[in-house]
Design an enzyme around this catalytic site. Structure first.
Site: not given
Ligand code: PGA
Length: 251
Positions: A9-11, A95, A97, A167, A173, A209
């Site tokens: 997931n490059w966001k 997600h 976010e 998640e 993150g 993470s």
């Molecule tokens: P992260 O993100 O590996 O940077 O914790 C995972 C995600 O949000 O899918």
């Protein structure tokens, strides 16, 4: 041994040039296989380009979000037919976010899941508890609520294609991954609930993470079918080293 999925997931990272370079570097790795399946989810702007570059390889391209309507007056949104036409095979839905920063509710997520299940795409459906929900003993209740709102009323034949990503919100993150015990408990709960209530066995990925340093401990667990990786997917070396570790546990 089991079928594994490693998704990036490059966001909101990588313009066209960086996306092209990173995919190129990832695809230059010697041994990419169907198992583990590799899925790359770049920003919308490079989806079509990366789908074209990945064509004929075992790498699949996914989006990070979509709208549930096919078309219309929804400024700034992207529909499933648009993702299909960009050569996309997967889409991340729900997600944290999206839920926490952009206000997506369980109801909106459920509409998106319903739309994806009716399309040619496969959803990577994210669920997970906040720190507060964990602290108040509501982890399983949260996971159950998220699963129920998404799958109630959906046909078995369509929901069967879903990939679930567990998640924990507090691990995304933050550099703080969930412990093997916490992951095992959550994955077991998700698998038992989907099997007993919704009669299917989805792959359940872990996200939050995940790094080369903890990948072996996490991916070696029987209940973990792969990973959804944010930060560590932005460098080819770290992403590929997680992929290599997953390969040890793939069928
Ligand atoms: P992260 O993100 O590996 O940077 O914790 C995972 C995600 O949000 O899918």
């Amino acid at each position: 041994m089991k079928k594994m999925i490693i998704a990036a997931n490059w966001k909101m990272n990588n313009g066209m040039r960086e996306a092209d370079a990173l995919l190129r570097e990832i695809m230059s790795a010697d041994e990419l296989h169907d198992d583990p399946l590799m899925i790359i989810c770049p920003p919308f702007t490079s989806l079509a380009m990366l789908s074209e570059k990945a064509r004929g390889s075992s790498v699949r391209i996914g989006a990070q979000n979509c709208h549930y309507e096919e078309k219309g007056a929804f400024t700034g949104e992207i529909s499933l037919p648009m993702l299909e036409s960009a050569g996309c095979h997967y889409v991340i839905i729900g997600h944290s976010e999206r839920r926490n920063i952009f206000g997506e509710t369980d109801g909106m997520v459920a509409r998106k899941i319903a739309a994806v299940l009716n399309s040619s795409l496969t959803p990577i459906f994210c669920i997970g508890e906040t720190l507060e929900e964990r602290g108040t003993g509501n982890t399983f209740a949260t996971l159950q609520r998220q699963l129920d709102t998404a799958f109630k009323g959906r046909e078995k034949s369509s929901r069967e294609k879903t990939i679930i990503a567990y998640e924990p919100v507090w691990a995304i993150g933050t550099g703080l991954s969930a412990s093997p015990e916490q992951i095992r408990e959550a994955h077991t709960f998700i698998k038992e609930h989907t099997r007993s209530v919704f009669d299917f066995d989805p792959p359940v990925l872990y996200g939050g993470s995940l790094t080369p340093a903890n990948a072996d401990t996490i991916l070696s667990q029987r209940e973990v079918d792969g990973g959804l990786i944010g930060g560590a997917s932005l460098e080819a070396a770290s992403f590929l080293s997680i992929y290599e570790i997953a390969k040890k546990y793939a069928v």
